[in-house]
Design an enzyme around this catalytic site. Sequence first.
Site, short mmCIF file in Angstrom:
data_model
loop_
_atom_site.label_atom_id
_atom_site.label_comp_id
_atom_site.label_asym_id
_atom_site.label_seq_id
_atom_site.Cartn_x
_atom_site.Cartn_y
_atom_site.Cartn_z
N ARG A 1 -9.48 1.04 9.01
CA ARG A 1 -9.13 -0.37 9.25
C ARG A 1 -10.21 -1.08 10.05
O ARG A 1 -10.06 -2.28 10.33
CB ARG A 1 -7.83 -0.43 10.04
N ARG B 1 11.27 -6.57 4.46
CA ARG B 1 11.21 -5.10 4.42
C ARG B 1 12.35 -4.46 5.21
O ARG B 1 12.65 -4.86 6.32
CB ARG B 1 9.86 -4.64 4.98
N LYS C 1 0.84 -1.22 0.00
CA LYS C 1 0.00 0.00 0.00
C LYS C 1 0.87 1.26 0.00
O LYS C 1 0.63 2.19 -0.75
CB LYS C 1 -0.91 0.05 1.26
N ARG D 1 11.35 -2.89 10.86
CA ARG D 1 10.27 -2.50 11.78
C ARG D 1 10.16 -3.53 12.89
O ARG D 1 10.27 -4.72 12.62
CB ARG D 1 8.94 -2.42 11.01
N ARG E 1 -0.83 -9.86 12.66
CA ARG E 1 -1.37 -8.70 11.91
C ARG E 1 -2.26 -9.19 10.76
O ARG E 1 -3.28 -8.58 10.46
CB ARG E 1 -0.22 -7.83 11.38
P1 AMP Z 1 0.97 -0.11 9.22
O1 AMP Z 1 2.24 0.68 9.03
O2 AMP Z 1 -0.14 0.38 8.37
O3 AMP Z 1 1.21 -1.59 9.09
O4 AMP Z 1 0.51 0.15 10.72
C1 AMP Z 1 1.33 -0.21 11.83
C2 AMP Z 1 0.47 -0.38 13.05
O5 AMP Z 1 -0.14 0.89 13.41
C3 AMP Z 1 -0.71 -1.33 12.91
O6 AMP Z 1 -0.34 -2.69 13.09
C4 AMP Z 1 -1.63 -0.83 14.02
O7 AMP Z 1 -1.18 -1.24 15.29
C5 AMP Z 1 -1.44 0.67 13.92
N1 AMP Z 1 -2.42 1.29 12.99
C6 AMP Z 1 -2.16 1.91 11.82
N2 AMP Z 1 -3.30 2.36 11.25
C7 AMP Z 1 -4.30 2.00 12.07
C8 AMP Z 1 -5.71 2.16 12.04
N3 AMP Z 1 -6.33 2.79 11.01
N4 AMP Z 1 -6.43 1.68 13.08
C9 AMP Z 1 -5.85 1.07 14.12
N5 AMP Z 1 -4.52 0.87 14.22
C10 AMP Z 1 -3.74 1.33 13.21
#
Ligand code: AMP
Length: 286
Positions: free
Chosen positions: A143, A177, A66, A221, A232
């Site tokens: 989400r 990554r 994404k 990360r 996840r």
């Molecule tokens: P990402 O970089 O998109 O994989 O997000 C990393 C982490 O941030 C996720 O695993 C969640 O813990 C948190 N996170 C990011 N966006 C959201 C969202 N819209 N709602 C809830 N948690 C989020």
Amino acid sequence: MAVSLRAIRNIRFSSFLYRALSSSLSSGADLKSSAFFGHSKSLPLRAEPKDRNVQWVFLGCPGVGKGTYASRLSNLLGVPHIATGDLVREELNSSGPLASQLEEVVNQGQLVSDEIIINLLSKRLEAGEAKGESGFILDGFPRTIRQAEILEGVTDIDLVVNLKLQEEALLAKCLGRRICSECGGNYNVASIDIKGENGKPGMYMAPLLPPPHCASKLIQRSDDTEEVVKERLRVYNEMSRPVEEFYRQRGKLLEFTLPGGIPESWPKLLQALNLEDPEVKQSAAA
Ligand code: AMP
């Protein structure tokens, strides 16, 4: 004259979105209540799509890409790429009051509460508004169904791109990554080679290696470990998969299965979106 009128409309619209998202917090938990939607709908500030920049959302499992494609489209279309995961990481790396709480949630592969996410997103939109930004490509938001309802209640999303990739590739992509700790560049050391079988097509994704000046500064990360990525993915299927259906029912969902790495996927995605990238055109003509 037309340009400045459009700019004013965009600023007013952005203020509206910020206020409406913020008010979703203060209005209490039940966002389906007519109080919340009634209030937002009574404000006559919704801009028509033709009067503003694009408002798109990117959905898809962890590791699907994404960030890569949202950021490329953001450069092409001149709109901000807003990744809520980045907002969460900024907050947990700060010395703010939420830092340790967020770190725990993220490192367990769970979702941060809707309230915290809406708050972080509202602040980001407000900062963008102050800089004159308009439009957005959201990555990682919404989400949950509740987040989708809030967003749907305060603005018109034009398009939701649902990126898909063969399940076998997702874990490998997260584990491969790497991020440059200096410039923030995203790379991937995984070489993914899935053999086609039983009518299912094979797929090859070459590694996306860093340039020499980033190579010694790569970090991973903390939530890209096998155990956390699997959690996840589970959380995505439980909490975020229904968001795809939410937008499908509203006729906004564009499903896009990535055929391979960036060289194969980017031109096809542009085609699906009816867009042209001058650089892709040039290299095709060369
Ligand atoms: P990402 O970089 O998109 O994989 O997000 C990393 C982490 O941030 C996720 O695993 C969640 O813990 C948190 N996170 C990011 N966006 C959201 C969202 N819209 N709602 C809830 N948690 C989020």
